[in-house]
Design a protein around this motif. Structure first.
Motif, short mmCIF file in Angstrom:
data_model
loop_
_atom_site.label_atom_id
_atom_site.label_comp_id
_atom_site.label_asym_id
_atom_site.label_seq_id
_atom_site.Cartn_x
_atom_site.Cartn_y
_atom_site.Cartn_z
N VAL A 10 0.93 -1.22 0.05
CA VAL A 10 0.00 0.13 0.03
C VAL A 10 0.76 1.27 0.07
O VAL A 10 0.73 2.32 -0.79
N ASN A 11 1.83 1.28 0.89
CA ASN A 11 2.79 2.56 0.86
C ASN A 11 3.67 2.63 -0.16
O ASN A 11 3.86 3.77 -0.83
N GLU A 12 3.95 1.56 -0.89
CA GLU A 12 4.72 1.40 -2.21
C GLU A 12 3.81 2.30 -3.16
O GLU A 12 4.19 3.21 -4.04
N LEU A 13 2.44 1.80 -3.48
CA LEU A 13 1.39 2.25 -4.14
C LEU A 13 1.36 3.89 -4.11
O LEU A 13 1.27 4.67 -4.82
N LEU A 14 1.35 4.30 -2.72
CA LEU A 14 1.10 5.77 -2.47
C LEU A 14 2.23 6.71 -2.85
O LEU A 14 2.04 7.77 -3.38
N ASP A 15 3.54 5.89 -2.57
CA ASP A 15 4.39 6.77 -2.86
C ASP A 15 4.75 7.08 -4.41
O ASP A 15 5.41 7.94 -4.94
N SER A 16 4.07 5.92 -5.27
CA SER A 16 4.45 5.82 -6.65
C SER A 16 3.33 7.01 -7.23
O SER A 16 3.48 7.13 -8.20
N MET A 17 2.48 7.59 -6.27
CA MET A 17 1.37 8.29 -6.93
C MET A 17 1.99 9.85 -6.99
O MET A 17 2.38 10.30 -6.07
N ASP A 18 1.45 10.41 -7.80
CA ASP A 18 1.63 12.06 -7.98
C ASP A 18 0.76 12.76 -6.97
O ASP A 18 0.86 13.81 -6.81
N GLY A 19 -0.11 11.79 -6.34
CA GLY A 19 -1.26 12.51 -5.65
C GLY A 19 -2.64 12.51 -6.30
O GLY A 19 -2.51 11.74 -7.45
N TYR A 20 -3.64 12.98 -5.59
CA TYR A 20 -5.03 12.66 -6.19
C TYR A 20 -5.24 14.03 -6.75
O TYR A 20 -5.41 14.83 -6.04
N ASP A 21 -5.63 14.22 -8.23
CA ASP A 21 -5.82 15.62 -8.91
C ASP A 21 -7.31 15.57 -8.53
O ASP A 21 -7.45 16.58 -8.64
N SER A 22 -7.79 14.58 -7.92
CA SER A 22 -9.34 14.82 -8.09
C SER A 22 -9.81 15.19 -6.50
O SER A 22 -10.36 14.66 -5.80
N MET A 23 -9.47 16.56 -6.24
CA MET A 23 -9.74 17.00 -4.92
C MET A 23 -10.82 18.10 -4.90
O MET A 23 -10.38 19.13 -5.56
N LYS A 24 -11.80 17.71 -4.21
CA LYS A 24 -13.01 18.76 -4.13
C LYS A 24 -13.53 18.74 -2.78
O LYS A 24 -14.06 17.88 -2.25
N LEU A 25 -13.33 20.12 -2.26
CA LEU A 25 -14.09 20.09 -0.94
C LEU A 25 -14.66 21.30 -0.88
O LEU A 25 -14.56 22.05 -1.33
N GLU A 26 -15.34 21.27 0.42
CA GLU A 26 -16.39 22.44 0.72
C GLU A 26 -16.01 23.01 2.23
O GLU A 26 -15.21 22.26 2.96
N THR A 27 -16.75 23.93 2.71
CA THR A 27 -16.37 24.42 3.98
C THR A 27 -14.90 24.91 4.31
O THR A 27 -14.15 25.14 3.44
N THR A 28 -14.32 24.61 5.68
CA THR A 28 -13.20 25.01 6.10
C THR A 28 -12.09 24.47 5.41
O THR A 28 -10.94 24.89 5.55
N ALA A 29 -12.28 23.16 4.87
CA ALA A 29 -11.12 22.25 4.77
C ALA A 29 -10.52 22.89 3.45
O ALA A 29 -11.45 23.00 2.34
N SER A 30 -9.19 22.86 3.33
CA SER A 30 -8.69 23.37 1.92
C SER A 30 -7.56 22.39 1.74
O SER A 30 -7.16 21.35 2.43
N LYS A 31 -7.16 22.31 0.48
CA LYS A 31 -5.81 21.66 0.27
C LYS A 31 -4.65 21.49 1.04
O LYS A 31 -4.47 22.67 1.61
N ASN A 32 -4.09 20.65 1.41
CA ASN A 32 -3.05 20.43 2.46
C ASN A 32 -1.77 20.96 1.97
O ASN A 32 -1.37 20.78 0.84
N ASP A 33 -0.98 21.74 2.62
CA ASP A 33 0.29 22.39 2.33
C ASP A 33 1.26 20.93 2.59
O ASP A 33 1.13 20.51 3.67
#
Ligand SMILES: O=C(O)CCC(=O)C(=O)O
Ligand SMILES: [Fe+2]
Length: 294
Positions: A10-33
């Motif tokens: 699982v961690n290998e897979l996560l490391d190989s990803m560039d991140g999730y480009d599909s990020m959509k949120l509302e309210t106070t949550a925002s993209k993490n630095d």
């Protein structure tokens, strides 16, 4: 042993990803630095640390008639946007996935799951044969957007599909394992959310534990997380309810609650291809009267 192998995969897979480009949120949550540029970007409500297989549940299917009905795995202790890994041993069985809602019939239904009018879902069903030693990783959003099941083997495959499977060269022959026969077991691994272990709410009406779910039936409210009384969930007469509030869930110095009565503080996640729900964000829908929309 299996646990560490699964964690590594699982961690290998996560490391190989560039991140999730599909990020959509509302309210106070925002993209993490993210401090480390090379690390995959995660959804803000998702656990930010390396994934750990803390909880393991085994399912045993002795015969081809034993099955698991459509469900999505409960979020109560594992939190929103979890990763769940499932390892198969023995016979091949088909794992099915389908969207929890129907993109073409998004506004046709109201009501908390099971309580409102019958919900029709014409979503595509994906059939994934899981052979011995296969690991399937359900990524963040899978429990929110999809249901899964393991049908009886006779329900799994259409006749012609079955014929093709029998002829296939990839070892998926009639579902039988060479040693196990029809017997299959699988191990599912989950990670507890550190905050939800001790901050999940008890019902304001009856004091029982509450279950974490996400609204999905109505495009206007899809994506809001909510806590419902487990008595209500199991058909008893309690309508204890809170909205989920996860904007600080990964801030370990923050001790604020993960639930709220205030709909304006409710946390929401919408998939990037959920245009029906996204439309209401554009329309400046502010969550007022949210509960009435359920
Ligand atoms: O048997 C499987 O592959 C799936 C198991 C599962 O969905 C579960 O335990 O929740
Ligand atoms: Fe499941």
């Amino acid at each position: 042993m299996a646990r560490f192998l699964v964690e590594d995969k699982v961690n290998e897979l996560l490391d190989s990803m560039d991140g999730y480009d599909s990020m959509k949120l509302e309210t106070t949550a925002s993209k993490n630095d993210n401090d480390d540029e090379n690390k995959p970007m995660k959804y803000p409500f998702q656990i930010q640390n390396n994934w750990k297989a803390m909880l393991c549940v085994a399912n045993y299917f002795e015969t081809n008639n034993q099955h698991l009905d459509w469900h999505s795995d409960k979020l109560t202790n594992i939190g929103p946007l979890p990763i769940i890994a499932s390892l198969t041993f023995g016979a091949t069985r088909v794992f099915r996935l389908k969207k929890t809602y129907d993109n073409n019939h998004t506004d046709s239904s109201t009501g908390i799951d099971g309580k409102g009018p019958k919900f029709s879902n014409h979503s595509t069903i994906y059939n994934i044969p899981l052979a011995h030693n296969m690991l399937i990783i359900m990524m963040p959003g899978c429990q929110e957007e999809y249901k899964h099941c393991v049908p009886t083997l006779t329900d799994s495959l259409h006749r012609e599909h079955k014929q093709r499977q029998l002829k296939s060269e990839n070892g998926i022959e009639s579902g039988l394992g060479p040693v196990a026969g029809t017997k299959r077991f699988n191990l599912t691994f989950r990670m507890f959310h550190p905050k939800l272990a001790n901050k999940s709410p008890t019902c304001p009406k009856c004091g029982k534990n509450m279950i974490l779910r996400r609204m999905f039936k109505n495009a206007k409210t899809r994506g809001y997380y909510f806590w419902m009384c487990q008595s209500g969930y199991f058909g008893m007469n309690c309508d204890g309810f809170y909205y989920g509030k996860f904007d600080k869930i990964n801030d370990f110095d923050d001790d604020s609650d993960v639930f709220t009565k205030d709909s304006r503080l409710a946390s929401r996640w919408i998939a990037d291809d959920d245009f029906a729900a996204l439309k209401y964000l554009d329309d400046d829908w502010n969550g007022n009267g949210l509960k009435e929309e359920l």
